[in-house]
Design a protein around this motif. Sequence first.
Motif, PDB file in Angstrom:
ATOM      1  N   UNK A  90       0.840  -1.202   0.000  1.00 42.38           N
ATOM      2  CA  UNK A  90       0.000   0.000   0.000  1.00 42.38           C
ATOM      3  C   UNK A  90       0.875   1.253   0.000  1.00 42.38           C
ATOM      4  N   UNK A  91       1.948   1.228   0.783  1.00 43.29           N
ATOM      5  CA  UNK A  91       2.829   2.388   0.901  1.00 43.29           C
ATOM      6  C   UNK A  91       3.503   2.740  -0.429  1.00 43.29           C
ATOM      7  N   UNK A  92       3.808   1.730  -1.234  1.00 45.56           N
ATOM      8  CA  UNK A  92       4.506   1.995  -2.498  1.00 45.56           C
ATOM      9  C   UNK A  92       3.578   1.844  -3.711  1.00 45.56           C
ATOM     10  N   UNK A  93       2.298   1.681  -3.435  1.00 49.86           N
ATOM     11  CA  UNK A  93       1.281   1.616  -4.493  1.00 49.86           C
ATOM     12  C   UNK A  93       1.527   0.471  -5.485  1.00 49.86           C
ATOM     13  N   UNK A  94       1.757  -0.690  -4.927  1.00 53.66           N
ATOM     14  CA  UNK A  94       1.953  -1.912  -5.722  1.00 53.66           C
ATOM     15  C   UNK A  94       1.067  -3.003  -5.132  1.00 53.66           C
ATOM     16  N   UNK A  95       0.737  -4.026  -5.905  1.00 54.14           N
ATOM     17  CA  UNK A  95      -0.010  -5.152  -5.335  1.00 54.14           C
ATOM     18  C   UNK A  95       0.885  -5.914  -4.351  1.00 54.14           C
ATOM     19  N   UNK A  96       0.268  -6.558  -3.365  1.00 59.05           N
ATOM     20  CA  UNK A  96       1.075  -7.272  -2.368  1.00 59.05           C
ATOM     21  C   UNK A  96       1.891  -8.396  -3.000  1.00 59.05           C
ATOM     22  N   UNK A  97       1.424  -8.909  -4.132  1.00 56.44           N
ATOM     23  CA  UNK A  97       2.185  -9.961  -4.808  1.00 56.44           C
ATOM     24  C   UNK A  97       3.545  -9.454  -5.290  1.00 56.44           C
ATOM     25  N   UNK A  98       3.641  -8.156  -5.567  1.00 57.04           N
ATOM     26  CA  UNK A  98       4.908  -7.541  -5.957  1.00 57.04           C
ATOM     27  C   UNK A  98       5.941  -7.736  -4.844  1.00 57.04           C
ATOM     28  N   UNK A  99       5.534  -7.458  -3.599  1.00 55.66           N
ATOM     29  CA  UNK A  99       6.436  -7.587  -2.458  1.00 55.66           C
ATOM     30  C   UNK A  99       6.863  -9.041  -2.305  1.00 55.66           C
ATOM     31  N   UNK A 100       5.917  -9.953  -2.402  1.00 53.10           N
ATOM     32  CA  UNK A 100       6.235 -11.376  -2.287  1.00 53.10           C
ATOM     33  C   UNK A 100       7.226 -11.828  -3.344  1.00 53.10           C
ATOM     34  N   UNK A 101       7.034 -11.372  -4.573  1.00 52.64           N
ATOM     35  CA  UNK A 101       7.942 -11.766  -5.649  1.00 52.64           C
ATOM     36  C   UNK A 101       9.326 -11.169  -5.467  1.00 52.64           C
ATOM     37  N   UNK A 159      11.292 -11.641  -8.748  1.00 52.89           N
ATOM     38  CA  UNK A 159      11.273 -10.391  -9.495  1.00 52.89           C
ATOM     39  C   UNK A 159      12.403  -9.509  -9.001  1.00 52.89           C
ATOM     40  N   UNK A 160      13.115  -8.895  -9.936  1.00 47.39           N
ATOM     41  CA  UNK A 160      14.227  -8.017  -9.595  1.00 47.39           C
ATOM     42  C   UNK A 160      13.736  -6.573  -9.512  1.00 47.39           C
ATOM     43  N   UNK A 161      14.236  -5.851  -8.521  1.00 41.95           N
ATOM     44  CA  UNK A 161      13.929  -4.430  -8.396  1.00 41.95           C
ATOM     45  C   UNK A 161      14.842  -3.627  -9.310  1.00 41.95           C
ATOM     46  N   UNK A 162      14.271  -2.634  -9.999  1.00 40.64           N
ATOM     47  CA  UNK A 162      15.162  -1.712 -10.708  1.00 40.64           C
ATOM     48  C   UNK A 162      15.586  -0.628  -9.705  1.00 40.64           C
ATOM     49  N   UNK A 163      16.449   0.266 -10.124  1.00 39.89           N
ATOM     50  CA  UNK A 163      17.017   1.250  -9.206  1.00 39.89           C
ATOM     51  C   UNK A 163      15.942   2.153  -8.605  1.00 39.89           C
ATOM     52  N   UNK A 164      15.040   2.643  -9.432  1.00 37.90           N
ATOM     53  CA  UNK A 164      13.984   3.527  -8.918  1.00 37.90           C
ATOM     54  C   UNK A 164      13.090   2.795  -7.921  1.00 37.90           C
ATOM     55  N   UNK A 165      12.749   1.554  -8.209  1.00 37.51           N
ATOM     56  CA  UNK A 165      11.917   0.761  -7.296  1.00 37.51           C
ATOM     57  C   UNK A 165      12.655   0.506  -5.985  1.00 37.51           C
ATOM     58  N   UNK A 166      13.956   0.225  -6.089  1.00 32.47           N
ATOM     59  CA  UNK A 166      14.769  -0.021  -4.888  1.00 32.47           C
ATOM     60  C   UNK A 166      14.764   1.208  -3.976  1.00 32.47           C
ATOM     61  N   UNK A 167      14.973   2.377  -4.551  1.00 31.99           N
ATOM     62  CA  UNK A 167      14.991   3.606  -3.757  1.00 31.99           C
ATOM     63  C   UNK A 167      13.626   3.848  -3.116  1.00 31.99           C
ATOM     64  N   UNK A 168      12.554   3.659  -3.861  1.00 31.14           N
ATOM     65  CA  UNK A 168      11.201   3.832  -3.322  1.00 31.14           C
ATOM     66  C   UNK A 168      10.949   2.845  -2.184  1.00 31.14           C
TER      67      UNK A 168
END
Length: 77
Positions: free
Chosen positions: A33-44, A50-59
Amino acid sequence: MEKSIHSNDYLRLIAWLKAGRLARGYSMRDLAVMINEPHSFIGKVETAERRLDVAEYVQYCHALGLEPCEGLKLFKK
């Protein structure tokens, strides 16, 4: 060359992020919810599906109150 998502350095970084989430008492859903992504994103991300890109990592770090540079230092160990 080994895929970075399966490298020990990347897995150590993901473990650091997960530990940061757990230390703050956030569920995967809370963080999603805090990063405006589905919870499955966090699980992956946390299971290295799933690999984080740089912008996603910083967020991700900012949502957890973590300093992105601290996580990157894990690659020097």
